[in-house]
Design an enzyme around this catalytic site. Sequence first.
Site, PDB file in Angstrom:
ATOM      1  N   GLU A 102      17.397  37.014  32.725  1.00 36.50           N
ATOM      2  CA  GLU A 102      16.954  35.633  32.512  1.00 36.50           C
ATOM      3  C   GLU A 102      15.529  35.360  32.967  1.00 36.50           C
ATOM      4  O   GLU A 102      14.892  34.436  32.473  1.00 36.50           O
ATOM      5  CB  GLU A 102      17.912  34.667  33.219  1.00 36.50           C
ATOM      6  CG  GLU A 102      19.357  34.803  32.810  1.00 36.50           C
ATOM      7  CD  GLU A 102      19.638  34.325  31.397  1.00 36.50           C
ATOM      8  OE1 GLU A 102      18.792  34.553  30.515  1.00 36.50           O
ATOM      9  OE2 GLU A 102      20.691  33.738  31.181  1.00 36.50           O
ATOM     10  N   HIS A 130      23.433  40.097  39.585  1.00 36.95           N
ATOM     11  CA  HIS A 130      24.253  40.361  38.404  1.00 36.95           C
ATOM     12  C   HIS A 130      25.602  40.911  38.844  1.00 36.95           C
ATOM     13  O   HIS A 130      25.690  41.619  39.838  1.00 36.95           O
ATOM     14  CB  HIS A 130      23.563  41.367  37.471  1.00 36.95           C
ATOM     15  CG  HIS A 130      24.104  41.346  36.077  1.00 36.95           C
ATOM     16  ND1 HIS A 130      25.176  42.116  35.695  1.00 36.95           N
ATOM     17  CD2 HIS A 130      23.746  40.624  34.983  1.00 36.95           C
ATOM     18  CE1 HIS A 130      25.440  41.870  34.424  1.00 36.95           C
ATOM     19  NE2 HIS A 130      24.596  40.958  33.964  1.00 36.95           N
TER      20      HIS A 130
HETATM   21  N1  ACO Z   1      20.260  34.380  44.832  1.00 39.30           N
HETATM   22  C1  ACO Z   1      20.696  34.436  46.097  1.00 39.30           C
HETATM   23  N2  ACO Z   1      21.838  35.027  46.477  1.00 39.30           N
HETATM   24  C2  ACO Z   1      22.569  35.597  45.528  1.00 39.30           C
HETATM   25  C3  ACO Z   1      22.176  35.599  44.173  1.00 39.30           C
HETATM   26  C4  ACO Z   1      20.965  34.959  43.863  1.00 39.30           C
HETATM   27  N3  ACO Z   1      20.532  34.906  42.591  1.00 39.30           N
HETATM   28  N4  ACO Z   1      23.112  36.240  43.442  1.00 39.30           N
HETATM   29  C5  ACO Z   1      24.060  36.633  44.296  1.00 39.30           C
HETATM   30  N5  ACO Z   1      23.742  36.254  45.561  1.00 39.30           N
HETATM   31  C6  ACO Z   1      24.510  36.506  46.761  1.00 39.30           C
HETATM   32  C7  ACO Z   1      25.665  35.520  46.886  1.00 39.30           C
HETATM   33  O1  ACO Z   1      25.298  34.376  47.585  1.00 39.30           O
HETATM   34  C8  ACO Z   1      26.677  36.346  47.632  1.00 39.30           C
HETATM   35  O2  ACO Z   1      26.352  36.352  49.005  1.00 39.30           O
HETATM   36  P1  ACO Z   1      27.513  36.168  50.103  1.00 39.30           P
HETATM   37  O3  ACO Z   1      28.443  37.332  49.889  1.00 39.30           O
HETATM   38  O4  ACO Z   1      26.768  36.220  51.384  1.00 39.30           O
HETATM   39  O5  ACO Z   1      28.136  34.850  49.792  1.00 39.30           O
HETATM   40  C9  ACO Z   1      26.436  37.764  47.134  1.00 39.30           C
HETATM   41  O6  ACO Z   1      25.090  37.796  46.675  1.00 39.30           O
HETATM   42  C10 ACO Z   1      27.352  38.145  45.994  1.00 39.30           C
HETATM   43  O7  ACO Z   1      27.358  37.091  45.040  1.00 39.30           O
HETATM   44  P2  ACO Z   1      28.524  36.840  44.020  1.00 39.30           P
HETATM   45  O8  ACO Z   1      28.499  35.396  43.638  1.00 39.30           O
HETATM   46  O9  ACO Z   1      29.808  37.396  44.537  1.00 39.30           O
HETATM   47  O10 ACO Z   1      28.095  37.742  42.807  1.00 39.30           O
HETATM   48  P3  ACO Z   1      28.601  37.586  41.370  1.00 39.30           P
HETATM   49  O11 ACO Z   1      28.720  38.935  40.814  1.00 39.30           O
HETATM   50  O12 ACO Z   1      29.828  36.746  41.292  1.00 39.30           O
HETATM   51  O13 ACO Z   1      27.429  36.729  40.689  1.00 39.30           O
HETATM   52  C11 ACO Z   1      25.683  35.986  39.366  1.00 39.30           C
HETATM   53  C12 ACO Z   1      26.602  37.162  39.674  1.00 39.30           C
HETATM   54  C13 ACO Z   1      26.528  34.769  39.000  1.00 39.30           C
HETATM   55  C14 ACO Z   1      24.788  36.328  38.187  1.00 39.30           C
HETATM   56  C15 ACO Z   1      24.806  35.660  40.596  1.00 39.30           C
HETATM   57  O14 ACO Z   1      24.033  36.782  40.953  1.00 39.30           O
HETATM   58  C16 ACO Z   1      23.940  34.428  40.417  1.00 39.30           C
HETATM   59  O15 ACO Z   1      24.410  33.314  40.660  1.00 39.30           O
HETATM   60  N6  ACO Z   1      22.642  34.599  39.993  1.00 39.30           N
HETATM   61  C17 ACO Z   1      21.773  33.478  39.746  1.00 39.30           C
HETATM   62  C18 ACO Z   1      22.051  32.878  38.363  1.00 39.30           C
HETATM   63  C19 ACO Z   1      21.581  33.779  37.244  1.00 39.30           C
HETATM   64  O16 ACO Z   1      20.507  34.354  37.265  1.00 39.30           O
HETATM   65  N7  ACO Z   1      22.435  33.882  36.201  1.00 39.30           N
HETATM   66  C20 ACO Z   1      22.179  34.730  35.030  1.00 39.30           C
HETATM   67  C21 ACO Z   1      22.960  36.003  35.101  1.00 39.30           C
HETATM   68  S1  ACO Z   1      22.586  37.100  33.786  1.00 39.30           S
HETATM   69  C22 ACO Z   1      23.521  36.523  32.495  1.00 39.30           C
HETATM   70  O17 ACO Z   1      24.620  36.062  32.677  1.00 39.30           O
HETATM   71  C23 ACO Z   1      23.016  36.596  31.156  1.00 39.30           C
END
Ligand code: ACO
Length: 361
Positions: free
Chosen positions: A303, A244
Amino acid sequence: MSDGLEGVIAANTVLSDVDGLAGRLIIRGHSLDDLAGRTRFEDVAHLLFDGFFEDMPSDLTAALGAARVAVFAETTAIDAGLLKLTPVEAMRALMARLADGDGLETALKLLAAPAVFIPAVVRAQAGQSLVPPDAMLRHSADILRMLRGRPASEAEADALDAYLVTVSDHGLNASTFAARVVASTQAGLTSAVLAGVSALKGPLHGGAPGPVIDMLDGIGRPENARAWLEAALDRGERLMGFGHRVYRVRDPRADVLKAAVRRMGEGSNVLPGRLAFAEAVEKAALAILRDRKPDRPLDINVEFYTALLLEALAFPPSTFTGVFAMGRVAGWIAHAREQLAGGRLIRPASHYVGPQPRQAA
Ligand code: ACO
């Protein structure tokens, strides 16, 4: 420049507060725990709308019921082309037929629209006749009745209420920000809500719970979880339902929804062992994410258990984003009104990193 506007405060709001370090959500002065499972969706919508509309009735139940009946008229526009779309795309197309406006009448139609259009589209896609709304029912019970063509149990309507209340508002998330940007141009509530729907449908936001079911189905049995999840991460995929932008601890909504699934319990559509299986997958995912990303706390988000709850209520996975919109639309409308009441045109700046024009010789 803040990549993804992380940490940028772009609005003052009285609507909700997300504390990402404490794992706490406040909706208009009430903690999520005090609202979910105890409050109906129409009451939370009233709480969010309070002070933003003139002549709002003290109880929205009857007005929302009438609005469901009014927007059902738009379902005559469902045609073959619309049926080829995903349910959330078809819902958006039907919502786009509603006129723009800033008053309570427009707001109530928008509040009713996802609840009416998602069941209608799903039934039409399955070749079933549409079930018109019953204005006398509570919102959650009518949604389930319109979807299935038969009345829902109290326990099921309570579970759907718990979900809709839980997702009704959540700070300046991507879809709410999109809605506020459009509202800031004075385009009207329908335009603002359509922006919210469009932002919500992406897999990084409200599009995640459908893929959570794919993940659970792909894993199949608890003992497969670790290998399946490791392989997905090796392919560069993200684990849906985890991570998140704001929360660095468990998303408080996850446990509220898990408790709602548990309350539905035996005798409902919750498949035997499904919750225990999901808990095993959650445990494996958290352990793997901790190992692989020791510097980035990645925990469960809303989710994951949304998927389980909506599956137990017999919503097809293709509708999950649309069901999210049924709840979040309350927040979009309230934010749009709040933006109109006190905010300026939202117009940030960009940093130009392209080439400069060539100097004349
Ligand atoms: N699985 C694996 N790795 C992850 C995940 C995940 N679910 N989420 C973040 N990471 C990792 C990224 O790969 C990144 O690693 P890196 O720095 O080595 O590249 C690091 O954690 C940071 O990720 P960001 O993309 O910078 O985090 P951001 O805050 O932009 O993303 C998000 C948040 C989009 C929710 C992300 O965690 C994600 O894609 N989750 C999966 C999709 C999901 O569950 N979405 C629903 C969110 S809740 C809602 O919106 C209602």
